[in-house]
Enzyme design. Structure first.
Site: not given
Ligand code: 3H9
Length: 718
Positions: A63, A107, A110, A130
């Site tokens: 999400a 998400g 999901e 999450e």
């Molecule tokens: C969820 O899904 C809830 C659900 O159950 C549904 C509910 C109804 N959203 O980390 P990076 C941005 S909860 C918005 O440096 P990497 C991040 O801020 C979510 N932005 O890259 C950054 O922006 P900026 C569950 C996001 O390659 C840019 O992307 N998912 C999101 O080292 C690059 O990120 C997670 O918890 C997001 N979801 O790692 C996953 N994700 O360049 C969270 C990233 O402006 N994300 N951004 O600073 C991660 O773990 C890592 O970002 C990922 C990439 C592994 C994907």
């Protein structure tokens, strides 16, 4: 306008492509786009099967956390409602294949689980992270995951939040096939195969064969709750997710979804979610540094030379070797090198025992580390890291020698020092090429701790800084750029915190009580246990090197120096603030308690008892007050950077967001008032930081301050 979701049809397969950079997060546009694309593909009579795939580097990473942040702070528009979309996917009359690469998280997974089939490339990662944001899956993940992988595996994934690899996912039943080669064409071929094989396709919500028998459920849930309590201390979400998983195993699907939604919405507005979402963005924010842009050229670092094979040097060598970087480690004597290499080997052996590495992986890593007396081959390294003990004269001598000698250095080479407190500019001056010099302050054990303070000197060039930032990222660290002042950001803030704890015991508390109050607050360890682990002699040397108590009017801690004079250096000598048996657990030592009482009496200090609340205020507020100074003086770029430093390097609980976020939540007025009272009662060391005073009087927060200061320059006043 670019549409985040597009459809193309090729040989009977509709390819629905999600393109919402950087990570294809489920923004409202993506959810609506997916819905419309699905309708289109279902309507199109030429389409026999559907593939959903992500453009760019990943499938859907979850999400949109920006939306979740809004939800946490009270706006209901931030909660994506995906029930209808997921049901539509599952009920689609044509087979829907989810094709995953990169990360399918939260998400994202999901959505994938609502498809009829899932395929992935070999290095794809899938998970429900999450809980790391203080919430639970909110789009039916807790209901579908156990139906696909079984309750036990679902518990492990949802409680730990750790993603699993494609091979593991295949084994567990989460995916149906691993696709080697091009994912889009492999997934399309698989989709055609499934369309030809059958008229009906599996709906995850209807599956029950992987769910445990009624008699097995309670044992699994009890073990899960125990796991959550043990491994995710103080976190609410990993415990709460068990309730949603229990619903999956015991209730019909729709009721289970309703239960999940209820828990999700409660947690999404909790303090922990606010704090952990703050921590998520704070960590990403540290890479935004004024003067460094995408155009700043970072040199690649493939070979590193480390001076000093002690605890820090060895840990740094391991961190580099783990990232595939070739390392030379030098020390003054063969004995010191042998001891250093033996420690590295021992640490790797522990990793094998814990199942983190295979013996072959360890041999590969060991082969990357070349121990040597002298500097042969240092001329070829891209980056030197000096990691000898904290002594300015020695550090300058090494800097001068390494940087000026033709055989051991080259003009493009970066020279860095792992000092934890000393003046980077003084060390840089000794090299004669200060633009290539900065501090890389690692934390012990350096192969484990994620934090590195990247200390910018006054002559450090943007390219040098960019190279160091990229290097930190490559070795899996969170690099936070800080300015050059004694102790930089982390240790400078830690000193008043540490000494306040020592004054508290002189005033009547015990080390054990202070430590228990701090761990009760959520700190990973109490400060006295930390001191004992780091070695009391280290702080002793720093006290002398920085001449910390030179002001004759300042209160000096009485006990720490005396413990050092007695040879009580902490864990390494078996005695420090505590005494240590074979189990290395700190035990209160009556000898130390007597010493504290005796020194307090001899110095006319009246003793009284303290509540845990007072202890927290005296210690944590000292940290915050110094944090406000560091921020005001420009040594930290953002309050959020301080939070990243403290949650990643000093055991401050991430679920409190970090010291500055915590201060905002307590209210800066309340903090300022207490600090002012301490100032009146306890003296100069509690003088309120001007920034704290300003923000408290303006009724604002550190977060607001960060927003306003976006264009400031780190180290401007250094
Ligand atoms: C969820 O899904 C809830 C659900 O159950 C549904 C509910 C109804 N959203 O980390 P990076 C941005 S909860 C918005 O440096 P990497 C991040 O801020 C979510 N932005 O890259 C950054 O922006 P900026 C569950 C996001 O390659 C840019 O992307 N998912 C999101 O080292 C690059 O990120 C997670 O918890 C997001 N979801 O790692 C996953 N994700 O360049 C969270 C990233 O402006 N994300 N951004 O600073 C991660 O773990 C890592 O970002 C990922 C990439 C592994 C994907």
């Amino acid at each position: 306008m670019n549409m985040p979701v597009s459809v193309s049809v090729d040989q009977g397969v509709a390819l629905i492509r999600i393109d919402n950079p950087p990570v294809n997060a489920l923004s409202p546009g993506v959810i609506d786009g997916l819905d419309a694309a699905l309708d289109q593909a279902v309507r199109d009579n030429s389409v026999r099967a559907i593939v959903v795939i992500g453009a760019g580097r990943t499938f859907i990473a979850g999400a949109d956390i920006k939306g979740l942040e809004q939800l946490a702070w009270g706006s209901d528009s931030g909660a994506p409602e995906m029930h209808e979309l997921l049901q539509k996917l599952e009920d689609a009359p044509k087979p829907v294949v989810m094709a995953m690469h990169g990360t399918a998280l939260g998400g994202g997974l999901e959505v994938a689980m609502a498809g009829h089939y899932r395929v992935a490339v070999p290095d794809a990662l899938m998970g429900q992270p999450e809980v790391n944001l203080g919430i639970i899956p909110g789009a039916e993940g807790t209901q579908r995951l156990p139906r696909l992988v079984g309750l036990e595996k679902a518990i492990e994934m949802c409680v730990s939040g750790k993603p699993i690899k494609a091979a593991d996912a295949l084994n567990a039943g989460l995916i149906d096939r691993i696709i080697e080669g091009d994912l889009a064409s492999g997934a399309a071929a698989f989709a055609r195969e499934m369309a030809a094989r059958s008229e009906s396709h599996p709906k995850t919500r209807e599956q029950r064969n992987k769910l445990p028998s009624a008699s097995a459920i309670s044992g699994m849930l009890a073990a899960g709750r125990e796991l959550a309590r043990k491994t995710r201390r103080n976190l609410d979400a990993p415990v709460a997710v068990l309730d949603a998983l229990e619903a999956a195993a015991t209730l019909p699907f729709e009721q289970g979804c309703a239960r999940e939604r209820e828990i999700f919405l409660t947690l999404a507005k909790s303090e922990q979610a606010k704090a952990l979402i703050h921590a998520f963005f704070a960590e990403r924010g540290v890479s935004k540094v004024p003067g460094i842009s995408k155009d700043t050229v970072a040199a690649s670092v493939n070979r590193v030379g480390i001076v000093g094979a002690g605890t820090m040097g060895g840990g740094i060598a391991m961190a580099c070797a783990n990232a595939g970087i070739a390392v030379r480690v030098t020390d003054a004597t063969a004995n010191a090198l042998d001891a250093g290499m033996a420690t590295i080997r021992k640490n790797y052996d522990v990793s094998v025992k814990r199942g983190r590495f295979t013996p072959a992986m360890v041999e590969e890593r060991m082969a990357r580390i070349v121990p040597q007396v002298g500097y042969d081959g240092f001329g070829d390294v891209d980056l030197v890291i000096e990691a000898v003990f904290e002594n300015m004269a020695l550090k300058k001598e090494i800097a001068g020698f390494v940087a000026s000698s033709r055989e051991v250095s080259q003009s493009g080479q970066l020279y860095t020092t792992n000092t934890s407190t000393l003046d980077i500019d003084e060390i840089a001056a000794a090299t004669g090429r200060p633009s290539k010099v900065l501090g890389l302050h690692f934390f012990s054990p350096a192969n484990v701790m994620r934090l590195v303070e990247i200390v910018r000197g006054k002559a450090t060039s943007p390219e040098t800084l960019a190279t160091a930032m990229a290097f930190a990222k490559r070795i899996g660290k969170v690099g936070v750029v800080v300015g050059n002042c004694p102790g930089f950001v982390g240790n400078r803030m830690m000193f008043p915190y540490m000494y306040e704890a020592q004054f508290l015991v002189e005033d009547g508390a015990t080390p054990q009580q202070v430590d228990e109050a701090l761990t009760g607050f959520g700190m990973a360890m109490g400060i006295f246990a930390v001191d004992d682990m780091a070695g009391l002699d280290v702080a002793w040397r720093v006290r002398q090197e920085l001449n910390q108590f030179s002001d004759p009017g300042a209160r000096k801690p009485l006990v720490a120096d005396r413990l050092c004079e007695m040879g009580r250096f902490g864990q390494k000598t078996g005695k420090g603030w505590y005494v240590y048996g074979d189990d290395r657990k700190p035990q209160p030592d009556p000898e130390v308690l007597a010493l504290i009482e005796q020194l307090a009496a001899a110095n006319g200090i009246g003793r009284r008892s303290f509540t845990n609340e007072e202890i927290i205020e005296r210690t944590i507020y000292a940290l915050i007050n110094e944090g406000a100074r560091v921020l005001d003086e420009g040594y930290a770029l953002r309050a959020a950077d301080i939070d990243v430093i403290y949650t990643n390097g000093y055991g401050f609980p991430a679920w409190r967001g970090g010291p500055m976020f915590y201060a905002d939540r307590v209210g800066l007025k309340k903090i300022y008032d207490r600090v002012s009272t301490f100032y009146r009662e306890l003296g100069q060391r509690w003088a309120p930081a001007p920034l704290l005073e300003r923000l408290a009087k303006d009724g604002t927060t550190f977060k607001e301050f960060d927003k306003r200061r976006a264009s400031s320059v780190v180290g401007a006043s250094s």
